[in-house]
Write a protein that holds these residues in place. Structure first.
Motif, PDB file in Angstrom:
ATOM      1  N   SER A  86       0.850  -1.204   0.000  1.00  0.00           N
ATOM      2  CA  SER A  86       0.000   0.000   0.000  1.00  0.00           C
ATOM      3  C   SER A  86       0.881   1.249   0.000  1.00  0.00           C
ATOM      4  N   MET A  87       2.049   1.153   0.636  1.00  0.00           N
ATOM      5  CA  MET A  87       2.962   2.309   0.669  1.00  0.00           C
ATOM      6  C   MET A  87       3.688   2.478  -0.678  1.00  0.00           C
ATOM      7  N   VAL A  88       4.001   1.354  -1.325  1.00  0.00           N
ATOM      8  CA  VAL A  88       4.641   1.441  -2.642  1.00  0.00           C
ATOM      9  C   VAL A  88       3.671   2.105  -3.624  1.00  0.00           C
ATOM     10  N   GLY A  89       2.386   1.822  -3.429  1.00  0.00           N
ATOM     11  CA  GLY A  89       1.347   2.326  -4.341  1.00  0.00           C
ATOM     12  C   GLY A  89       0.767   1.147  -5.108  1.00  0.00           C
ATOM     13  N   LEU A  90      -0.522   0.907  -4.954  1.00  0.00           N
ATOM     14  CA  LEU A  90      -1.122  -0.288  -5.561  1.00  0.00           C
ATOM     15  C   LEU A  90      -1.035  -0.241  -7.086  1.00  0.00           C
ATOM     16  N   GLU A  91      -1.104   0.968  -7.614  1.00  0.00           N
ATOM     17  CA  GLU A  91      -1.059   1.085  -9.071  1.00  0.00           C
ATOM     18  C   GLU A  91       0.275   0.568  -9.604  1.00  0.00           C
ATOM     19  N   ARG A  92       1.347   0.961  -8.904  1.00  0.00           N
ATOM     20  CA  ARG A  92       2.679   0.516  -9.338  1.00  0.00           C
ATOM     21  C   ARG A  92       2.823  -0.999  -9.157  1.00  0.00           C
ATOM     22  N   VAL A  93       2.312  -1.504  -8.057  1.00  0.00           N
ATOM     23  CA  VAL A  93       2.415  -2.947  -7.801  1.00  0.00           C
ATOM     24  C   VAL A  93       1.680  -3.704  -8.908  1.00  0.00           C
ATOM     25  N   LEU A  94       0.508  -3.217  -9.270  1.00  0.00           N
ATOM     26  CA  LEU A  94      -0.269  -3.854 -10.335  1.00  0.00           C
ATOM     27  C   LEU A  94       0.516  -3.818 -11.656  1.00  0.00           C
ATOM     28  N   GLU A  95       1.079  -2.657 -11.935  1.00  0.00           N
ATOM     29  CA  GLU A  95       1.821  -2.518 -13.200  1.00  0.00           C
ATOM     30  C   GLU A  95       3.011  -3.480 -13.236  1.00  0.00           C
ATOM     31  N   ARG A  96       3.752  -3.589 -12.114  1.00  0.00           N
ATOM     32  CA  ARG A  96       4.927  -4.464 -12.084  1.00  0.00           C
ATOM     33  C   ARG A  96       4.521  -5.940 -12.173  1.00  0.00           C
ATOM     34  N   LEU A  97       3.439  -6.301 -11.494  1.00  0.00           N
ATOM     35  CA  LEU A  97       2.996  -7.703 -11.565  1.00  0.00           C
ATOM     36  C   LEU A  97       2.580  -8.044 -12.991  1.00  0.00           C
ATOM     37  N   GLU A  98       1.874  -7.105 -13.637  1.00  0.00           N
ATOM     38  CA  GLU A  98       1.474  -7.348 -15.037  1.00  0.00           C
ATOM     39  C   GLU A  98       2.717  -7.551 -15.906  1.00  0.00           C
ATOM     40  N   HIS A  99       3.714  -6.695 -15.654  1.00  0.00           N
ATOM     41  CA  HIS A  99       4.967  -6.786 -16.413  1.00  0.00           C
ATOM     42  C   HIS A  99       5.628  -8.160 -16.215  1.00  0.00           C
ATOM     43  N   HIS A 159       4.283 -10.896 -15.098  1.00  0.00           N
ATOM     44  CA  HIS A 159       3.446 -12.010 -15.552  1.00  0.00           C
ATOM     45  C   HIS A 159       3.551 -12.174 -17.066  1.00  0.00           C
ATOM     46  N   GLN A 160       3.662 -11.056 -17.744  1.00  0.00           N
ATOM     47  CA  GLN A 160       3.848 -11.127 -19.198  1.00  0.00           C
ATOM     48  C   GLN A 160       5.150 -11.855 -19.534  1.00  0.00           C
ATOM     49  N   ALA A 161       6.193 -11.548 -18.758  1.00  0.00           N
ATOM     50  CA  ALA A 161       7.501 -12.178 -18.992  1.00  0.00           C
ATOM     51  C   ALA A 161       7.497 -13.646 -18.578  1.00  0.00           C
ATOM     52  N   HIS A 162       6.632 -14.015 -17.611  1.00  0.00           N
ATOM     53  CA  HIS A 162       6.608 -15.403 -17.108  1.00  0.00           C
ATOM     54  C   HIS A 162       5.150 -15.880 -17.060  1.00  0.00           C
ATOM     55  N   PRO A 163       4.549 -16.078 -18.204  1.00  0.00           N
ATOM     56  CA  PRO A 163       3.116 -16.421 -18.208  1.00  0.00           C
ATOM     57  C   PRO A 163       2.815 -17.787 -17.576  1.00  0.00           C
ATOM     58  N   ASP A 164       3.869 -18.622 -17.409  1.00  0.00           N
ATOM     59  CA  ASP A 164       3.638 -19.940 -16.798  1.00  0.00           C
ATOM     60  C   ASP A 164       3.709 -19.883 -15.266  1.00  0.00           C
ATOM     61  N   VAL A 165       3.722 -18.665 -14.699  1.00  0.00           N
ATOM     62  CA  VAL A 165       3.712 -18.530 -13.222  1.00  0.00           C
ATOM     63  C   VAL A 165       2.400 -17.841 -12.834  1.00  0.00           C
ATOM     64  N   PRO A 166       1.361 -18.618 -12.542  1.00  0.00           N
ATOM     65  CA  PRO A 166       0.054 -18.004 -12.274  1.00  0.00           C
ATOM     66  C   PRO A 166       0.060 -17.046 -11.084  1.00  0.00           C
ATOM     67  N   HIS A 167       0.991 -17.280 -10.137  1.00  0.00           N
ATOM     68  CA  HIS A 167       1.000 -16.403  -8.953  1.00  0.00           C
ATOM     69  C   HIS A 167       1.371 -14.965  -9.293  1.00  0.00           C
ATOM     70  N   LEU A 168       1.989 -14.792 -10.478  1.00  0.00           N
ATOM     71  CA  LEU A 168       2.349 -13.415 -10.856  1.00  0.00           C
ATOM     72  C   LEU A 168       1.174 -12.665 -11.488  1.00  0.00           C
ATOM     73  N   GLU A 169       0.122 -13.369 -11.787  1.00  0.00           N
ATOM     74  CA  GLU A 169      -1.037 -12.702 -12.399  1.00  0.00           C
ATOM     75  C   GLU A 169      -1.750 -11.866 -11.333  1.00  0.00           C
ATOM     76  N   PRO A 170      -1.913 -10.572 -11.576  1.00  0.00           N
ATOM     77  CA  PRO A 170      -2.508  -9.735 -10.523  1.00  0.00           C
ATOM     78  C   PRO A 170      -3.880 -10.251 -10.108  1.00  0.00           C
ATOM     79  N   SER A 171      -4.113 -10.232  -8.799  1.00  0.00           N
ATOM     80  CA  SER A 171      -5.378 -10.748  -8.278  1.00  0.00           C
ATOM     81  C   SER A 171      -6.511  -9.780  -8.592  1.00  0.00           C
ATOM     82  N   ALA A 172      -7.733 -10.329  -8.562  1.00  0.00           N
ATOM     83  CA  ALA A 172      -8.913  -9.499  -8.850  1.00  0.00           C
ATOM     84  C   ALA A 172      -9.044  -8.372  -7.815  1.00  0.00           C
TER      85      ALA A 172
END
Ligand code: CAA
Ligand code: NAI
Length: 719
Positions: free
Chosen positions: A664-677, A679-692
């Motif tokens: 929450s301190m890093v900023g959720l928007e940034r966390v979402l953006e980095r996880l998307e990034h 996950h794109q690089a490692h699509p076979d790791v489902p845990h990297l897919e941002p949660s709903a």
């Protein structure tokens, strides 16, 4: 907020009345200022006593007010007016005098404490320093070394220790308030200048620089990256080297820096999160304040291995009689000796006698007929645990609570083999169980509110921070740990070393990085879990272990390390090498480096330079991402519960507040953006897919962590 009375015709008695801890909220500060003005201007009043209602002097500043702008009178002028007044003021300390409460006592001319009172300056534990003059007055009163120790640790001390140090003038077993009134009457007319602590000269040791340097080294080692203890040392230096008014200015500057750092917010969040965590609710509406726990006088622990021994000690040292069960005579005898040794050492440390008479050791479950509660701690094997629960169901009286210390198995499946599923719950301790403060209380769908209330209250009695969690594989803590550990090993595959990953995590604030920690815990534990879940085993081609299993990316390196008999510290080899088995000094091992290089070339992986930032983001964002999923699934009631689990069970650095507060301190928007990034690089790791839930929170403007609950409410709760 403060009651004013005239007692013995000439003593103004000012009683702080702000339950539960008489915190110095804005109305209280206002009331103290007004009451002092009245006392000092009333010619009938010759002396003043300040005390707190309900046997509690004062728990310090109202921490809730820290989040907003200052309202009402600031504390320092209120305190200065008390010290400067021409009538003697006596503090009657009962219960606690902490933080601002202690600083209030320090400006009084005399201090009388009840023998059970506790005093201290715990500000450092809230990420700040004693900034109402405490850092300047205490060294003047008791000298640099003692003040330094109290201020940098935030330790509470007893009234007796306070007397020895010269902080209080008298300790009494009687009513401290009445004693203070008598004391005040006797003080009338005596000169006050030597009683004004701010006027004293700080006794300055000749080796001041060396002393402060040693303290700096110590706090840097103990609390990596934490600012507050270092600021405390600087403030104490000011008390030693500057006149009082300049020292106060320095204290205030340091406080401003700390207050504006995210660290103070994180520490204060932790304070309230810890207190919120005990407030559980079940889907039935039963909750902490409408469910009555049973009293537990006797308990049994089954299995005297790593966990069982610590659980026996935790129970016995709070006066619960325990029957400990093992499967074989030799193991029982070994367990008995270990438990007795642990209890004796613990009792010696606490200066009490060991409660060995509460213990009974047996090989037979038949002896458990009459116990109030059982905690099972046998091997992590569902079939074995089911057999034990079936047997307990037959042997124990129908009202006995049956709990399991499983680290992640289905608690309801165990409940299902008993004749009392409503009396079954998980009590998940952390290793070593008599030391670690966390207890996850696992609520099965059939666990009754009384069962949960009892497990939570027993945890509290044992001095644990108990958190209610839902029944899913790994519950909360271990469920989140898996994707975190996976990321660390994926990073190894991609080019990082255990040392590099550990250093990045240690620089972040963890006392130990993930590989050092795994070596300490034992690598065989996770290996066994992976075998049991079918991820690895004899069917796997050990020459060319596949990097995809059960449909996802899998890193076989941890299994390869275990296959070489490298189980961590206990075998003298793990992710690191040690001089001998049991040693703790981890050294980089060229064999591991070699293993990684061979592995990468075998699978055609081109190692790349991995930044510390990527290590932190991948390990910690994925951890929080799983936390969001846990909240979505209703397996934890609130983000605070997850953070408390990580703070107390996994040594997450407190100045980061816990994984959920951190993101929450890093900023959720940034966390979402980095996880998307990632996950794109490692699509076979489902845990990297941002949660709903993370996406939902970002879409709703990234509310602060304390508000997330409002967005989770509509989802299904298993608690
Ligand atoms: N401000 C606001 N709320 C406080 C508080 C404080 N200083 N101290 C306790 N509370 C609240 C708790 O959040 C809790 O609230 P809920 O019932 O809503 O959960 C309630 O009071 C009871 O607290 P505990 O459950 O902790 O009660 P306890 O009996 O177990 O412990 C205590 C009592 C030892 C005083 C403990 O509450 C404590 O350590 N409090 C904090 C003390 C402290 O750190 N003071 C320093 C504040 S900073 C300061 O003072 C700096 C300055 O001068 C400017
Ligand atoms: P352990 O292997 O050290 O001890 C298990 C003990 O149970 C052994 O001494 C064994 O002889 C005994 N036992 C086996 N069957 C028995 C029976 N039928 N009757 C009586 N005793 C029996 O295991 P450990 O590490 O103590 O784990 C126990 C449980 O606690 C497991 O479910 C584990 O997942 C869980 N746990 C372990 C943690 C850890 O860090 N080791 C942390 C939290 C939970």
């Amino acid at each position: 907020m403060a009651r004013y009375e005239l007692v013995k015709r000439s003593v103004a008695l000012i009683t702080l009345t702000n339950p539960p801890v008489n915190a110095l909220s804005s109305p209280v500060r206002h009331a103290i200022a007004k009451s002092m003005e009245r006392a000092l201007s009333d010619p009938k009043v010759t002396a003043v006593v300040i005390c707190g209602e309900n046997g509690r002097f004062c728990g310090g500043a109202d921490i809730r007010e820290f989040a907003g702008p200052l309202r009402g009178p600031p504390l320092i002028p209120v305190l200065d007016a008390i010290e400067a007044g021409r009538k003697p003021v006596v503090a009657a300390i009962e219960g606690v005098a902490l933080g601002g409460g202690f600083e209030l006592a320090l400006v009084c001319h005399y201090r009388i404490a009840h023998s059970k009172a506790r005093l201290g300056l715990p500000e450092v534990t809230l990420g700040i320093l004693p900034a109402a003059g405490g850092s300047q007055r205490l060294p003047r009163l008791i000298g640099i070394p003692a003040a330094l120790e109290l201020i940098t640790t935030g330790r509470h001390i007893s009234a007796q220790e306070a007397l020895k140090l010269g902080i209080v003038d008298q300790v009494t077993d009687q009513n401290a308030c009445e004693m203070a009134v008598e004391f005040a009457l006797k003080s009338v007319g005596k000169p006050l200048s030597s009683r004004r602590v701010s006027m004293l000269t700080t006794p300055c040791p000749p080796d001041l620089d060396a002393l402060l340097e040693a303290a700096t080294m110590q706090v840097k080692k103990k609390a990596r990256g934490v600012m507050a203890p270092l600021a405390c040392i600087q403030a104490v230096r000011a008390a030693a080297t500057m006149p009082f008014s300049k020292g106060m200015k320095r204290e205030s500057e340091l406080m401003t820096t700390l207050f504006n750092s995210g660290q103070a917010q994180a520490f204060q969040y932790c304070f309230f999160a810890q207190r919120t965590a005990g407030k559980w609710t079940l889907p039935s509406g039963a909750q902490w304040n409408n469910s009555k726990p049973r009293e537990i006088r006797s308990a049994a622990v089954i299995g005297l291995g790593t966990m069982g021994r610590g659980i026996v000690v935790s129970l016995a040292r709070v006066g619960i009689s325990v029957i400990a069960v093992e499967s074989e005579k030799k193991l029982l005898e070994n367990g008995r000796q270990m438990v007795i040794g642990m209890l004796e050492r613990d009792a010696k440390r606490r200066g009490v006698s060991a409660s060995l008479n509460l213990l009974k050791f047996t090989l037979s479950l038949q002896d458990l007929k009459d116990v109030d509660l059982v905690i099972e701690a046998v091997f992590e094997d569902m079939a074995l645990k089911k057999r034990v629960f079936q047997e307990l169901s037959k042997v124990c009286r129908p009202t006995t609570l049956l709990c399991t210390n499983t680290s992640g198995l289905d608690v309801d499946a165990l409940a299902g083999v008993t004749n009392r599923p409503h009396l079954v719950a998980g009590m998940h301790f952390f290793s070593p169980a008599h030391v670690m403060k966390l207890l996850e209380v696992v609520c099965g769908p059939r666990s009754s509110s009384e069962t949960i209330a009892t497990a939570m209250s027993l945890g509290k009695k044992m001095g644990k921070v108990s958190v209610a969690v839902g029944n899913c594989p790994g519950f909360v803590g271990n469920r989140m740990l898996k994707p975190y550990l996976d990321q660390a090993t994926f990073l190894l595959e991609e080019g990082a070393t255990p040392e590099q990953i550990d250093k990045a995590l240690e620089d972040f604030g963890f006392a130990m990085g993930v590989f050092r920690m795994s070596d300490l815990a034992g690598l065989d534990v996770g290996w066994r879990v992976r075998k049991e879940s079918g991820l690895t085993g004899p069917d796997v081609d050990s020459k060319n272990p596949p990097r995809r299993r059960q449909g996802h990316r899998y890193c076989p390196i941890p299994d390869m390390v275990c296959e070489q008999g490298r189980f961590g510290q206990k075998t003298g080899r793990g992710w690191y090498m040690y001089d001998k088995p049991g040693d703790t000094n981890a050294k980089p091992d060229p064999l591991i480096q070699n293993l990684l290089e061979t592995y990468r070339s075998r699978y055609g992986i081109q190692p790349r330079n991995i930044s510390d930032q990527e290590i932190i983001e991948r390990c910690l964002f994925v951890l929080a991402n799983e936390g969001f999923r846990i909240l979505e699934d209703g397996m934890a009631a609130r983000p605070e519960d997850i953070d408390v689990i990580y703070l107390f069970g996994y040594a997450f650095p407190r100045h980061r507040g816990g994984p959920m507060f951190y993101v929450s301190m890093v900023g959720l928007e940034r966390v979402l953006e980095r996880l998307e990034h990632y996950h794109q690089a490692h699509p076979d790791v489902p845990h990297l897919e941002p949660s709903a839930l993370l996406k939902k929170l970002v879409a709703c403007g990234s509310p602060p962590v304390q508000k997330w609950r409002e967005y989770i409410k509509t989802m299904h709760s298993h608690l």
